[in-house]
Write a protein that holds these residues in place. Sequence first.
Motif, PDB file in Angstrom:
ATOM      1  N   GLY A  94      18.349  56.829  51.184  1.00 42.49           N
ATOM      2  CA  GLY A  94      17.759  56.989  52.505  1.00 42.49           C
ATOM      3  C   GLY A  94      17.793  58.448  52.937  1.00 42.49           C
ATOM      4  N   GLU A 101      22.301  58.173  62.266  1.00 36.96           N
ATOM      5  CA  GLU A 101      21.317  57.873  61.226  1.00 36.96           C
ATOM      6  C   GLU A 101      21.995  57.312  59.969  1.00 36.96           C
ATOM      7  OE1 GLU A 101      17.654  58.334  61.458  1.00 36.96           O
ATOM      8  OE2 GLU A 101      18.531  58.063  63.458  1.00 36.96           O
ATOM      9  N   LYS A 146      22.882  53.677  60.507  1.00 39.99           N
ATOM     10  CA  LYS A 146      21.705  52.812  60.352  1.00 39.99           C
ATOM     11  C   LYS A 146      21.392  52.586  58.872  1.00 39.99           C
ATOM     12  CE  LYS A 146      19.486  54.561  64.553  1.00 39.99           C
ATOM     13  NZ  LYS A 146      18.361  55.403  65.012  1.00 39.99           N
ATOM     14  N   LEU A 147      21.472  53.654  58.084  1.00 39.48           N
ATOM     15  CA  LEU A 147      21.168  53.539  56.660  1.00 39.48           C
ATOM     16  C   LEU A 147      22.214  52.702  55.935  1.00 39.48           C
ATOM     17  CD1 LEU A 147      19.883  57.173  56.122  1.00 39.48           C
ATOM     18  CD2 LEU A 147      18.518  55.071  55.953  1.00 39.48           C
ATOM     19  N   VAL A 153      21.393  50.909  52.018  1.00 40.63           N
ATOM     20  CA  VAL A 153      21.013  51.913  51.030  1.00 40.63           C
ATOM     21  C   VAL A 153      22.237  52.323  50.216  1.00 40.63           C
ATOM     22  CG1 VAL A 153      19.113  52.778  52.453  1.00 40.63           C
ATOM     23  CG2 VAL A 153      21.317  53.954  52.511  1.00 40.63           C
ATOM     24  N   VAL A 209      22.348  58.700  50.490  1.00 40.77           N
ATOM     25  CA  VAL A 209      21.547  59.398  51.497  1.00 40.77           C
ATOM     26  C   VAL A 209      21.337  60.832  51.052  1.00 40.77           C
ATOM     27  CG1 VAL A 209      22.302  57.993  53.462  1.00 40.77           C
ATOM     28  CG2 VAL A 209      23.560  60.081  52.889  1.00 40.77           C
TER      29      VAL A 209
END
Length: 158
Positions: free
Chosen positions: A9, A36, A39-40, A45, A48
Amino acid sequence: MEKKPFIIGMIHLPPLPGSPNNKMSLDEIVNYAITEAQKLQEAGVDGVIVENLGDYPFFKDNIPPITIASMSIIVREVRKNFYFDAVGVNVLRNGCIDAFSIAHVTGSQFIRCNVLIGAYVTDQGIIEGKAAELLRLKKFLNSNVMVFADIHVKHAYR
């Protein structure tokens, strides 16, 4: 057994300190990155990549020290607060040496290098590959940081 795809992500940062469009403090940007990343992580995911997308217009190289310092702090906070299988760094437009240095000191696993070899015409001018410098730095540091490089970088012509 079928292998599960590895999903990375993106954490697209708002303009960092020193950027002409910056309106947030570094602490606010760190909090943004943490939100963020959360959320990922909740989305499942595997990894990142942290990128300074909000810093447009980008330097083609010779990234200012304020950007490198800010990115280092942000990436470190993401690494400290989450347990992704991999964290990567991309310093736009082609700050491959800078991204590698940030990844190495923060314990991140990879970088994205937009132009590793060859030369491309971009809206920042002609950007030349950084393979010679980058691979020498990797060898000098005896680093395990991986280099993910674009084959044909978007928004550019060869």
